[in-house]
Write a protein that holds these residues in place. Structure first.
Motif, mmCIF file in Angstrom:
data_model
loop_
_atom_site.group_PDB
_atom_site.id
_atom_site.type_symbol
_atom_site.label_atom_id
_atom_site.label_comp_id
_atom_site.label_asym_id
_atom_site.label_seq_id
_atom_site.Cartn_x
_atom_site.Cartn_y
_atom_site.Cartn_z
ATOM 1 N N THR A 236 0.842 -1.196 0.000
ATOM 2 C CA THR A 236 0.000 0.000 0.000
ATOM 3 C C THR A 236 0.879 1.248 0.000
ATOM 4 O O THR A 236 2.090 1.187 0.222
ATOM 5 N N ASN A 237 0.240 2.390 -0.214
ATOM 6 C CA ASN A 237 0.969 3.666 -0.191
ATOM 7 C C ASN A 237 0.041 4.730 0.390
ATOM 8 O O ASN A 237 -0.383 5.654 -0.286
ATOM 9 N N ASP A 238 -0.271 4.565 1.696
ATOM 10 C CA ASP A 238 -1.265 5.424 2.340
ATOM 11 C C ASP A 238 -0.668 6.471 3.270
ATOM 12 O O ASP A 238 -1.391 7.141 4.005
ATOM 13 N N GLU A 239 0.658 6.587 3.305
ATOM 14 C CA GLU A 239 1.351 7.629 4.060
ATOM 15 C C GLU A 239 1.061 7.584 5.568
ATOM 16 O O GLU A 239 1.021 8.615 6.241
ATOM 17 N N VAL A 240 0.839 6.375 6.103
ATOM 18 C CA VAL A 240 0.732 6.222 7.552
ATOM 19 C C VAL A 240 2.140 6.159 8.124
ATOM 20 O O VAL A 240 2.982 5.405 7.633
ATOM 21 N N GLN A 241 2.411 6.965 9.151
ATOM 22 C CA GLN A 241 3.774 7.155 9.637
ATOM 23 C C GLN A 241 4.005 6.481 10.995
ATOM 24 O O GLN A 241 3.098 6.368 11.821
ATOM 25 N N TYR A 242 5.242 6.050 11.167
ATOM 26 C CA TYR A 242 5.721 5.501 12.445
ATOM 27 C C TYR A 242 6.992 6.249 12.805
ATOM 28 O O TYR A 242 7.852 6.499 11.948
ATOM 29 N N SER A 243 7.129 6.613 14.093
ATOM 30 C CA SER A 243 8.267 7.426 14.533
ATOM 31 C C SER A 243 9.247 6.600 15.352
ATOM 32 O O SER A 243 8.846 5.912 16.305
ATOM 33 N N TYR A 244 10.514 6.651 14.974
ATOM 34 C CA TYR A 244 11.589 6.078 15.787
ATOM 35 C C TYR A 244 12.089 7.172 16.733
ATOM 36 O O TYR A 244 12.519 8.244 16.284
ATOM 37 N N ALA A 245 11.998 6.923 18.052
ATOM 38 C CA ALA A 245 12.339 7.943 19.046
ATOM 39 C C ALA A 245 13.512 7.493 19.894
ATOM 40 O O ALA A 245 13.639 6.305 20.229
ATOM 41 N N ALA A 246 14.369 8.455 20.254
ATOM 42 C CA ALA A 246 15.491 8.174 21.145
ATOM 43 C C ALA A 246 14.983 8.046 22.579
ATOM 44 O O ALA A 246 13.973 8.636 22.957
ATOM 45 N N ALA A 247 15.672 7.272 23.391
ATOM 46 C CA ALA A 247 15.243 7.020 24.760
ATOM 47 C C ALA A 247 15.467 8.238 25.641
ATOM 48 O O ALA A 247 16.475 8.939 25.526
ATOM 49 N N LEU A 248 14.494 8.504 26.528
ATOM 50 C CA LEU A 248 14.606 9.560 27.523
ATOM 51 C C LEU A 248 14.934 8.942 28.876
ATOM 52 O O LEU A 248 14.598 7.787 29.151
ATOM 53 N N ALA A 249 15.563 9.720 29.744
ATOM 54 C CA ALA A 249 15.889 9.240 31.088
ATOM 55 C C ALA A 249 14.615 9.176 31.925
ATOM 56 O O ALA A 249 13.798 10.097 31.914
ATOM 57 N N VAL A 250 14.426 8.080 32.633
ATOM 58 C CA VAL A 250 13.303 7.944 33.551
ATOM 59 C C VAL A 250 13.837 7.652 34.947
ATOM 60 O O VAL A 250 14.908 7.065 35.113
ATOM 61 N N GLU A 251 13.067 8.107 35.947
ATOM 62 C CA GLU A 251 13.512 7.960 37.337
ATOM 63 C C GLU A 251 12.722 6.932 38.138
ATOM 64 O O GLU A 251 13.234 6.347 39.082
ATOM 65 N N ALA A 252 11.457 6.717 37.783
ATOM 66 C CA ALA A 252 10.635 5.806 38.590
ATOM 67 C C ALA A 252 9.440 5.329 37.789
ATOM 68 O O ALA A 252 9.034 5.958 36.807
ATOM 69 N N VAL A 253 8.872 4.205 38.236
ATOM 70 C CA VAL A 253 7.615 3.696 37.684
ATOM 71 C C VAL A 253 6.728 3.302 38.860
ATOM 72 O O VAL A 253 7.186 2.686 39.826
#
Length: 429
Positions: A146-163
């Motif tokens: 297909t060619n429907d221009e649906v996008q996916y983003s590759y993101a760099a990791a951010l620092a996290v402190e807690a969950v």
């Protein structure tokens, strides 16, 4: 589309393909391969023949696939994220595939579709690549994408402190909050939990709310946009635990006013709580197989309610054990009301609030439990134990709890050799 026809004995001068009743010129590749451009047609199967070959085959026309959405819409640079591609007219006549950026075919899991029975979702695993946006397409390996221009983003990791919470059930979908100073409103919102990434929601600075699917028992790393390592170790870990499970409880009943301490035997009770009829009770975990719960006051009348384990205020086990709320017993009379100090006298105990429950027993002064036998409504029997001379209170109850209202039982000294002295026994001279 161009169809490759494989066979033997093809002749270049007479090579033609027939799609249904439409004849088209074939491109001669070799005596074993021809290429034919299929004409337009309605969706469905059509017979394909090669002139002079005497054989035929079937080709299926399909409508164009459409990709509408991908979830999650972003993930870590190292790839490995399971994404779901949503769309229309995904047909399983041959293995489907995804194309992510310039990389394809990427194997797709087609949810078990076969033939012309389609699905609206495919699962694919993202490959690794640099940060940025890429298109996500779906299609058949031999036809195209297909060619429907649906996008996916590759993101760099951010620092996290807690969950918070830092653990949950391995078989339950859980909501968690990931905290980090680098998490900003309007920024990337991809939660990475072990090998999977899910879409997060940043409702305020430094906090991202994520939905955690179930996972295998154990610890996994948690990140935002990817996973970061500090001093060779992952920033934050989340624990998948097996659901807490209750298999038995004692006592099985208690008073309407609450306060009864119930021992719950089970499995995987590392941080479980408890509830009675949906009302949480105070819990103390003794070990992974034993917990003590204080039953809350009943919100209704007496009767059975479900006792269930809790894990983070979620039900920890589907199985329910029944707990009975009952009115407090009050002894109204004893027959007889006296016994010898040797005991053994069978006493009829009359009491209000008396019910036929397991563990019914009397308390004779400080001696308890003394097994009781249910006779009929408001009447039970207890065999008196040996006791020193004097008066003591007899109460009745179950499960180690006895009503506050009792009646006095008089114990008299037993004669030895036929002589009884007040308060003590002496031998005859």
């Amino acid at each position: 589309s161009v169809a490759n026809i494989y066979g033997e004995g093809f002749i270049e001068e007479s090579a033609e393909c027939v799609f249904g009743n439409i004849r088209v010129r074939a491109v001669f590749i070799s005596s074993g391969v021809l290429q034919c451009e299929s004409p337009g047609g309605d969706a469905g199967a059509v017979t394909v023949e090669v002139t002079l070959s005497g054989s035929e085959m079937t080709m299926t026309y399909i409508t164009d696939m459409v990709v509408k959405q991908v979830s999650p819409a972003s993930g870590p640079l190292e790839g490995g994220n399971v994404i779901t591609v949503y769309g229309e007219r995904f047909i399983g006549i041959e293995p489907l595939a995804c194309k992510i950026g310039s990389i394809g075919p990427v194997t797709a899991r087609d949810m078990g579709i076969t033939g012309m029975n389609g699905t609206i979702g495919l699962e694919c695993i993202t490959p690794g690549r640099d940060a940025g946006m890429v298109s996500v397409e779906a299609g058949l390996r031999t036809v195209g994408y297909t060619n429907d221009e649906v996008q996916y983003s590759y993101a760099a990791a951010l620092a996290v402190e807690a969950v918070v919470p830092s653990a949950g059930q391995s078989s339950t979908v859980t909501s968690i909050s990931v905290y980090g100073f680098s998490i900003r409103m309007g920024g990337g919102s991809t939660c990475v939990i072990g090998p999977r990434a899910t879409q997060g929601t940043v409702s305020r600075a430094a906090e991202m709310v994520c939905t955690v699917p179930g996972g295998n028992e154990g610890f996994v790393a948690v990140g935002s946009g990817g996973l970061r390592m500090m001093n060779g170790e992952m920033d934050v870990l989340y624990e998948f635990r097996k659901p807490a499970e209750a298999v038995a409880l004692y006592p099985r009943s208690g008073y309407l006013g609450g306060g009864s301490v119930v021992q719950v035997v089970g499995r995987h009770m590392g941080s479980a709580g408890c509830s009675f009829g949906g009302m949480p009770g105070a819990a103390h975990v003794v070990s992974s197989v034993l917990m003590k719960c204080e039953a809350p006051a009943s919100a209704a009348s007496d009767g059975d309610v479900a006792m269930q384990l809790l894990d983070g205020w979620q039900a920890g086990s589907a199985a329910e054990l029944m707990y009975e709320y009952r009115a407090e017993e009050a002894v109204s009379g004893l027959t007889p009301s006296n016994s010898t100090s040797a005991g053994g006298v069978l006493v009829e105990v009359r009491a209000t609030g008396l019910v036929n429950v397991r563990g019914l027993a009397c308390a004779v002064g400080t001696i308890a439990p003394v097994t009781a036998r249910w006779v009929r409504e408001r009447i039970a029997e207890c065999s008196m134990p040996s006791h020193s001379a004097g008066g003591v209170e007899v109460r009745i109850g179950a499960g180690g709890e006895y009503g506050h209202a009792g009646k006095e039982m008089r114990f008299t000294a037993e004669a030895l050799g036929g002589v009884v002295v007040e308060g003590e026994d002496v031998a005859a001279s």
